[in-house]
Design a protein around this motif. Structure first.
Motif, PDB file in Angstrom:
ATOM      1  N   LYS A  83       2.159   3.402  -2.433  1.00 34.95           N
ATOM      2  CA  LYS A  83       1.830   4.791  -2.783  1.00 34.95           C
ATOM      3  C   LYS A  83       0.623   5.286  -1.985  1.00 34.95           C
ATOM      4  N   LYS A  84      -0.394   4.440  -1.836  1.00 36.35           N
ATOM      5  CA  LYS A  84      -1.594   4.834  -1.100  1.00 36.35           C
ATOM      6  C   LYS A  84      -1.290   5.128   0.366  1.00 36.35           C
ATOM      7  N   LEU A  85      -0.242   4.480   0.886  1.00 31.40           N
ATOM      8  CA  LEU A  85       0.138   4.685   2.283  1.00 31.40           C
ATOM      9  C   LEU A  85       1.223   5.750   2.437  1.00 31.40           C
ATOM     10  N   ALA A  86       1.572   6.392   1.319  1.00 31.04           N
ATOM     11  CA  ALA A  86       2.645   7.401   1.321  1.00 31.04           C
ATOM     12  C   ALA A  86       3.960   6.801   1.795  1.00 31.04           C
ATOM     13  N   LEU A  87       4.206   5.561   1.391  1.00 31.31           N
ATOM     14  CA  LEU A  87       5.445   4.870   1.722  1.00 31.31           C
ATOM     15  C   LEU A  87       6.225   4.598   0.449  1.00 31.31           C
ATOM     16  N   THR A  88       7.514   4.321   0.606  1.00 26.07           N
ATOM     17  CA  THR A  88       8.356   3.939  -0.523  1.00 26.07           C
ATOM     18  C   THR A  88       9.017   2.604  -0.212  1.00 26.07           C
ATOM     19  N   VAL A  89       9.703   2.069  -1.201  1.00 27.26           N
ATOM     20  CA  VAL A  89      10.392   0.794  -0.993  1.00 27.26           C
ATOM     21  C   VAL A  89      11.478   0.924   0.066  1.00 27.26           C
ATOM     22  N   ASP A  90      11.982   2.127   0.279  1.00 31.99           N
ATOM     23  CA  ASP A  90      13.006   2.339   1.303  1.00 31.99           C
ATOM     24  C   ASP A  90      12.440   2.131   2.711  1.00 31.99           C
ATOM     25  N   ASP A  91      11.127   2.284   2.857  1.00 38.09           N
ATOM     26  CA  ASP A  91      10.497   2.079   4.168  1.00 38.09           C
ATOM     27  C   ASP A  91      10.321   0.604   4.502  1.00 38.09           C
ATOM     28  N   VAL A  92      10.410  -0.244   3.499  1.00 33.22           N
ATOM     29  CA  VAL A  92      10.158  -1.679   3.676  1.00 33.22           C
ATOM     30  C   VAL A  92      11.360  -2.346   4.330  1.00 33.22           C
ATOM     31  N   ASP A  93      11.093  -3.069   5.421  1.00 35.22           N
ATOM     32  CA  ASP A  93      12.169  -3.833   6.071  1.00 35.22           C
ATOM     33  C   ASP A  93      12.360  -5.187   5.409  1.00 35.22           C
ATOM     34  N   TRP A  94      11.239  -5.854   5.104  1.00 36.12           N
ATOM     35  CA  TRP A  94      11.323  -7.184   4.520  1.00 36.12           C
ATOM     36  C   TRP A  94      10.219  -7.384   3.490  1.00 36.12           C
ATOM     37  N   VAL A  95      10.572  -8.025   2.389  1.00 37.01           N
ATOM     38  CA  VAL A  95       9.576  -8.511   1.437  1.00 37.01           C
ATOM     39  C   VAL A  95       9.350  -9.983   1.749  1.00 37.01           C
ATOM     40  N   VAL A  96       8.084 -10.339   1.948  1.00 34.10           N
ATOM     41  CA  VAL A  96       7.710 -11.708   2.328  1.00 34.10           C
ATOM     42  C   VAL A  96       6.826 -12.260   1.210  1.00 34.10           C
ATOM     43  N   PRO A  97       7.430 -12.701   0.105  1.00 30.69           N
ATOM     44  CA  PRO A  97       6.640 -13.036  -1.079  1.00 30.69           C
ATOM     45  C   PRO A  97       6.222 -14.506  -1.121  1.00 30.69           C
TER      46      PRO A  97
END
Length: 339
Positions: free
Chosen positions: A251-265
């Motif tokens: 949210k702070k970066l004005a991004l959404t989960v749709d912008d994420v290519d990969w989750v690296v948990p």
């Protein structure tokens, strides 16, 4: 462009000794199906006797340097994240520095202990160092040897099946363009969870002597091994805290989960990560795993994922990575990285 940092290179090393669920000692009173269903772990790596955490880290750094993306003489700071240092003190960083042949360069060595969140904490440190101009090329290592610290009796089953040994490293440097940079890092802690999640007392500095260990008395030696209270406290907190910090960072970066290519948990438990992804609304195919091969290597899990998935070209330059972690303490955080 304002001064930004990026992950310049990665490297990894895992011991050759593969220990499958079937090969765990019978004294644990468990089986492959039980472990797979509850954790996702199928096998893990165990270091050979006599090998220490800084030895694994040394090989991971050598792997990184062999790629030619960064020269050894460029590195001017070391951050070593681990909960299993070679000795109680000094920290593992100086041992790694000496093994790399850099002792005469007097490179500063920071040792941090934030358990499973160690890489995220270290990444924030490295980012700050580089972006402030204090250091230019920071070597960040996450490495663990758990196998020598585990309880292989039935008492230790819930913990022992989860963990393995491994090491990975990254170099954080000044970004040269906007395509690759660390966009944000956020870390948190809640000390009320210090003894409610997984922990390992090993010694209590409030006692005299600090270690009272009798292998034949299970009550006396209980503090020698890792302990994880039988509750959903850790699972629930891990899912909630990682979900919150990921949402806030995007949210702070004005991004959404749709912008994420990969989750690296962090690779603690496959069910935790699947639940987190579900809460975030991120498709499961975007979540990267290697827990089935390496189990939980604590501070090493995230850099191991980065090294492995950049090596096989799953992660490519310019991809947006969401990197969450949660560890005992409780400590947690996330990084949003344009790789």
């Amino acid at each position: 462009m304002t001064n930004k940092a990026y992950i310049r290179s990665t490297g990894m090393y895992v011991p050759e000794n593969v220990v499958t669920n079937h090969e765990l000692p019978q004294e644990l009173n468990t089986n492959d199906e039980w472990i797979r269903q509850r954790t996702g772990v199928q096998e893990r790596r165990y270091a050979a006797p006599g090998v220490r955490t800084s030895d694994l880290a040394h090989k991971a750094v050598k792997n990184l340097l062999s790629k030619g993306d960064v020269a050894a003489e460029e590195i001017d700071c070391i951050i070593f994240a681990t909960l299993s240092p070679d000795f109680f003190f000094p920290g593992a960083g100086v041992f790694l520095q000496e093994k790399l042949g850099w002792a005469d360069r007097h490179i500063p060595c920071y040792d941090i202990r934030q358990q499973c969140s160690g890489f995220i904490y270290g990444l924030q440190m490295a980012q700050s160092f580089v972006e402030s101009g204090m250091y230019r090329n920071v070597l960040l290592i996450g490495a663990e040897i758990h196998s020598n610290l585990l309880d292989f009796s039935q008492r230790g089953r819930a913990v022992t099946v989860l963990f393995g040994d491994g090491a990975a490293a990254v170099v954080v440097s000044p970004a040269t363009d906007e395509k690759s940079q660390i966009l944000s890092t956020a870390v948190h802690a809640d000390g009320s969870g210090a003894l409610n999640g997984i922990h390992m007392k090993l010694y209590d500095v409030g006692k005299r002597p600090c270690i009272d260990y009798d292998i034949n008395d299970h009550e006396v030696n209980a503090d020698f091994f890792p302990d994880m209270p039988a509750s959903r406290n850790l699972f629930t907190n891990a899912v909630r805290r990682m979900t919150e910090v990921c949402q806030n960072s995007l949210k702070k970066l004005a991004l959404t989960v749709d912008d994420v290519d990969w989750v690296v948990p962090h690779q603690a438990n496959i069910r935790i990560n699947k639940s987190m992804a579900e809460h975030l609304g991120i498709p499961g195919e975007k979540v990267l795993y290697n827990i089935h091969k390496y189990a939980n290597t604590t501070a090493a899990t995230i850099p191991l994922l980065l090294a492995e998935y950049t090596e096989n070209e799953t992660i490519r330059r310019g991809d947006l990575l969401l990197i969450p972690a949660f560890g005992s303490g409780f400590v947690w955080g996330t990084a949003v990285v344009r790789y």
